[in-house]
Write a protein that holds these residues in place. Structure first.
Motif, short mmCIF file in Angstrom:
data_model
loop_
_atom_site.label_atom_id
_atom_site.label_comp_id
_atom_site.label_asym_id
_atom_site.label_seq_id
_atom_site.Cartn_x
_atom_site.Cartn_y
_atom_site.Cartn_z
N ILE A 130 -15.61 -36.34 -19.01
CA ILE A 130 -15.56 -36.77 -18.42
C ILE A 130 -14.05 -35.45 -17.95
N PRO A 131 -14.18 -34.26 -16.75
CA PRO A 131 -13.68 -34.05 -16.30
C PRO A 131 -11.85 -34.67 -15.76
N GLN A 132 -10.59 -33.90 -16.31
CA GLN A 132 -9.39 -34.76 -16.56
C GLN A 132 -9.13 -35.11 -14.86
N PRO A 133 -7.81 -35.46 -13.73
CA PRO A 133 -7.73 -35.80 -12.56
C PRO A 133 -7.07 -34.64 -12.39
N HIS A 134 -6.56 -33.88 -12.73
CA HIS A 134 -5.70 -32.46 -12.61
C HIS A 134 -6.76 -31.39 -12.50
N GLU A 135 -8.28 -31.59 -12.55
CA GLU A 135 -8.96 -30.41 -12.75
C GLU A 135 -9.83 -30.88 -11.42
N LEU A 136 -9.50 -32.13 -11.09
CA LEU A 136 -10.26 -31.75 -9.52
C LEU A 136 -10.23 -31.14 -8.60
N GLN A 137 -10.79 -30.50 -8.04
CA GLN A 137 -10.41 -29.34 -6.79
C GLN A 137 -11.39 -29.82 -5.82
N LEU A 138 -10.88 -30.81 -4.66
CA LEU A 138 -11.45 -31.63 -4.19
C LEU A 138 -10.72 -31.13 -2.77
N ASP A 139 -12.04 -30.90 -1.37
CA ASP A 139 -11.99 -30.28 -0.20
C ASP A 139 -10.87 -31.70 0.25
N GLY A 155 -24.15 -39.18 -22.75
CA GLY A 155 -23.07 -40.91 -23.27
C GLY A 155 -21.47 -40.63 -22.83
N THR A 156 -21.31 -40.27 -22.21
CA THR A 156 -19.99 -40.53 -21.25
C THR A 156 -19.97 -41.04 -20.03
N GLN A 157 -19.18 -41.45 -19.54
CA GLN A 157 -18.82 -42.60 -18.89
C GLN A 157 -17.03 -41.89 -18.01
N TRP A 158 -16.90 -42.48 -16.86
CA TRP A 158 -16.02 -42.76 -16.06
C TRP A 158 -14.99 -43.94 -16.18
N GLN A 159 -14.14 -43.28 -16.49
CA GLN A 159 -13.33 -44.61 -17.09
C GLN A 159 -12.89 -45.83 -15.94
N THR A 160 -12.12 -44.90 -14.70
CA THR A 160 -12.02 -45.54 -13.79
C THR A 160 -12.45 -44.17 -12.32
N GLU A 161 -12.81 -44.57 -11.18
CA GLU A 161 -13.01 -43.72 -9.69
C GLU A 161 -12.06 -42.44 -9.97
N PRO A 162 -12.13 -41.71 -9.38
CA PRO A 162 -11.83 -40.44 -9.13
C PRO A 162 -11.19 -40.41 -8.06
N GLU A 163 -10.31 -40.21 -7.78
CA GLU A 163 -9.11 -40.59 -6.62
C GLU A 163 -9.16 -39.35 -5.62
N THR A 164 -9.76 -39.57 -4.53
CA THR A 164 -10.27 -38.66 -3.44
C THR A 164 -9.44 -38.96 -2.10
N GLY A 165 -8.96 -39.88 -1.73
CA GLY A 165 -7.49 -39.65 -0.51
C GLY A 165 -8.58 -40.35 0.44
N ASN A 166 -8.32 -40.07 1.51
CA ASN A 166 -8.80 -40.63 2.39
C ASN A 166 -10.33 -40.17 2.56
N VAL A 167 -10.87 -39.08 1.64
CA VAL A 167 -12.31 -38.00 1.63
C VAL A 167 -13.41 -39.16 1.36
N PRO A 168 -14.89 -39.76 1.98
CA PRO A 168 -15.54 -40.93 1.21
C PRO A 168 -15.69 -40.59 0.03
N LEU A 169 -15.86 -41.72 -0.65
CA LEU A 169 -16.48 -41.68 -2.24
C LEU A 169 -17.77 -42.32 -2.70
#
Length: 360
Positions: A130-139, A155-169
């Protein structure tokens, strides 16, 4: 007849008490005078089934009043299109995080509607993590961020949700839905095919935040507009009556197990036992990085494709069903959904130990 150890990735194993209840009520649903396969979706009987399923789901997941629960058709694959049709403006952009084949398919469908930006991907690493938080390039101006919480093929799973600020998840939670507690309030929309943990194939559960409905532009085909199904409580057309009935029974079963915290603990125990067997001895090799490993789909390899073929043949002969990896990647995959008993995992571990001793 003896039941096999069912490791299928979906449609998947259902709780035996639920299957027994279905058998008991199949000919004549209590107080209905007919089978659940025969009742009208406009009847008071089905109204009760639908309402109770919604209430149980709200209790299990803690779904707030700000969110609607829908029981739709078309599988998660239809949601790949329905989501952008409703929420991706022609002048806008949506962020997609790619962690496997299903997130790729979701992004491909969204591109037919509007602009998609890949916020992160591990494709070059064969989706082994799963990508690490610092790898996310969110608009920060994106219409939404889409991710797939569990990846059945890799066979991979996110352990917690990505942080997206005010952008809807938005989450495709098909293959780990109801396997653990979830903070629904963090999501604008969650969708999941029922055929992993929630019930049989044929119904898709969608949880959508009410204030997001105001973003939908007019002019969509009626059946592809989320507002249609919210307004009509999933009853605009004939819903999958039997599938919703089974979902209700599964939800009742999960409540009786102690809720999702208890279910998550049991799932962690099952996966831990199997991963321990994979990691010991060097004969088996897990395909996902350890900090990205799925508790639902355990993927591993043997020393050679030839040995994998022998392993799968002998496993099938010994009553283990559904262990071949997805056709696109090969290998071995054991799906450990909620209803799979620990006894099946223990039996598989014993078989793996004996096989390694004979062929290692």
């Amino acid at each position: 007849m003896k039941r096999l150890h069912n490791f299928n990735a979906g449609p998947a194993v259902l709780p035996v008490p639920v299957l027994e209840r279905i058998r008991e009520e199949m000919l004549c649903l209590p107080e209905a005078g007919m089978s659940v396969l025969e009742i009208s979706h406009r009847s008071k009987t089905f109204e009760s089934i639908l309402t109770e399923a919604e209430h149980r789901l709200r209790r299990l997941l803690g779904v707030p009043d700000t969110h609607h629960i829908l029981f739709l058709q078309g599988g998660a694959s239809l949601q790949f299109s329905m989501l952008p049709l409703n929420f991706l403006p022609k002048s806008g952009v949506a962020d997609y995080i790619l962690t496997g084949s299903w997130s790729e398919k979701a992004a491909d469908e969204a591109r037919k509607v509007g602009t998609v930006k890949i916020a992160a991907t591990t494709r070059e690493e064969n989706y082994g993590r799963i990508p690490q938080p610092h790898e996310l390039q969110l608009d920060p101006q994106a219409a939404y961020v889409h991710f797939t919480s569990n990846n059945t093929i890799f066979g991979t799973q996110w352990q917690t949700e990505p942080e997206t600020g005010n952008v809807p998840l938005v989450c495709d939670a098909s293959s780990d839905f109801l396997s653990r507690p979830l903070d629904v309030s963090r999501y604008a929309l969650i969708y999941a095919g029922a055929q992993k943990n929630a019930g049989p194939a044929g119904v898709t559960i969608v949880i959508i935040r009410d204030d997001w409905l105001s973003r939908i532009a007019d002019g969509l085909p009626t059946m592809l507009d989320y507002r249609t199904h919210v307004t009509h409580r999933s009853l605009y057309n004939t819903p999958p009556v039997f599938a919703i009935y089974v979902v209700g029974l599964v939800l009742e079963y999960l409540e009786a197990q102690g809720g999702l915290a208890a279910v998550a603990a049991a799932n962690a125990e099952k996966a831990g036992k199997l991963y321990a067997a994979i990691d010991s001895g060097g004969f088996y090799r897990g395909t996902a990085e350890r900090n990205s490993r799925s508790l639902m789909n355990v993927c591993f390899r043997l020393p050679s494709p030839g040995l994998e073929a022998v392993f799968l043949k002998e496993a099938s002969a010994n009553g283990f069903e559904g262990l071949p990896g997805h056709r696109s990647v090969g290998g071995v995959r054991a799906s450990l959904y909620n209803a799979l008993p620990m006894a099946s995992v223990a039996a598989l571990v014993d078989f793996m130990r004996d096989f390694a001793r004979c062929h290692g």
